[in-house]
Design an enzyme around this catalytic site. Structure first.
Site, PDB file in Angstrom:
ATOM      1  CG  ASP A   1      24.114  46.262 -29.582  1.00  0.00           C
ATOM      2  OD1 ASP A   1      24.546  45.486 -28.698  1.00  0.00           O
ATOM      3  OD2 ASP A   1      24.817  46.659 -30.533  1.00  0.00           O
TER       4      ASP A   1
ATOM      5  CB  CYS B   1      26.867  47.710 -27.806  1.00  0.00           C
ATOM      6  SG  CYS B   1      28.454  48.575 -27.853  1.00  0.00           S
TER       7      CYS B   1
ATOM      8  CB  THR C   1      33.163  46.995 -28.416  1.00  0.00           C
ATOM      9  OG1 THR C   1      32.355  48.065 -28.939  1.00  0.00           O
ATOM     10  CG2 THR C   1      33.529  46.026 -29.532  1.00  0.00           C
TER      11      THR C   1
ATOM     12  CG  HIS D   1      39.438  60.842 -10.460  1.00  0.00           C
ATOM     13  ND1 HIS D   1      40.748  60.545 -10.703  1.00  0.00           N
ATOM     14  CD2 HIS D   1      39.293  60.834  -9.104  1.00  0.00           C
ATOM     15  CE1 HIS D   1      41.384  60.382  -9.545  1.00  0.00           C
ATOM     16  NE2 HIS D   1      40.510  60.527  -8.555  1.00  0.00           N
TER      17      HIS D   1
ATOM     18  CG  HIS E   1      38.674  64.956  -9.136  1.00  0.00           C
ATOM     19  ND1 HIS E   1      39.541  64.569 -10.125  1.00  0.00           N
ATOM     20  CD2 HIS E   1      39.186  64.484  -7.969  1.00  0.00           C
ATOM     21  CE1 HIS E   1      40.537  63.873  -9.589  1.00  0.00           C
ATOM     22  NE2 HIS E   1      40.342  63.819  -8.278  1.00  0.00           N
TER      23      HIS E   1
HETATM   24  C1  RB5 Z   1      27.001  45.043 -33.321  1.00  0.00           C
HETATM   25  O1  RB5 Z   1      27.403  43.980 -34.124  1.00  0.00           O
HETATM   26  C2  RB5 Z   1      28.200  45.780 -32.773  1.00  0.00           C
HETATM   27  O2  RB5 Z   1      28.731  46.574 -33.778  1.00  0.00           O
HETATM   28  C3  RB5 Z   1      27.793  46.605 -31.603  1.00  0.00           C
HETATM   29  O3  RB5 Z   1      27.264  45.776 -30.616  1.00  0.00           O
HETATM   30  C4  RB5 Z   1      28.891  47.390 -30.914  1.00  0.00           C
HETATM   31  O4  RB5 Z   1      29.955  46.564 -30.566  1.00  0.00           O
HETATM   32  C5  RB5 Z   1      29.332  48.612 -31.564  1.00  0.00           C
HETATM   33  O5  RB5 Z   1      30.214  49.337 -31.086  1.00  0.00           O
END
Ligand code: RB5
Length: 152
Positions: free
Chosen positions: A7, A64, A66, A97, A134
């Site tokens: 994203d 994304c 995080t 694993h 595993h």
């Molecule tokens: C977008 O702002 C953010 O929420 C997305 O990139 C991500 O971190 C969601 O988990």
């Protein structure tokens, strides 16, 4: 063949990973997004996860902000084991694993250099298929997914 997606929060990492793949002539398909306009990460998670689950792509990489939202979405697709990675040990162990088939990272928590390092490790580490424990544990993940898991 590698399936890539992100994203707006992960486009910086995906761009760095594409450079790494291009330099090594590693084949990939970029499922988007392609700009830093705000988009919904489940769309790109779904595109990459279904592409990997179909067997057409060996592994996937999703980024994304995080790495968390896009991994949660990818893990909703049957056959997907998507792992959020934030260090080199995790990149290695989730292949060895967990037989993870999608690497997830966050553009707001991981540097581009680290993302490339984690990608290199992830793509070059095999699953420990010869270690029964595993294989057994990954089969348990599949059993949970298929609603046939028991703890008896
Ligand atoms: C977008 O702002 C953010 O929420 C997305 O990139 C991500 O971190 C969601 O988990």
């Amino acid at each position: 063949m590698i399936a890539l997606g992100c994203d707006h929060g992960g486009i910086n990492l995906k761009t760095a990973i594409i450079k790494y793949l291009d330099e090594r002539n590693i084949e990939y398909k970029d499922f988007g997004c392609y700009t830093d306009d705000s988009v919904d990460y489940p769309i790109y998670a779904y595109k990459v996860a279904t592409a990997v689950a179909s067997g057409e792509f060996e592994l996937g990489i999703l980024c994304c902000g995080t790495g968390i939202g896009i991994s949660i979405a990818a893990n909703k697709v049957k056959g997907i084991r998507a792992a959020v990675v934030s260090n080199e040990f995790g990149a290695e162990m989730t292949r060895r694993h967990n037989n993870a088939n999608i690497l997830c990272m966050g553009g707001r928590v991981t540097t581009e250099d680290d993302a490339v390092k984690f990608t290199d490790i992830f793509l070059n580490t095999p699953f420990s298929a010869d270690e029964e424990r595993h294989t057994r544990r990954v089969q348990m993940l599949k059993d949970i997914e298929n609603g046939v898991f028991t703890t008896d």
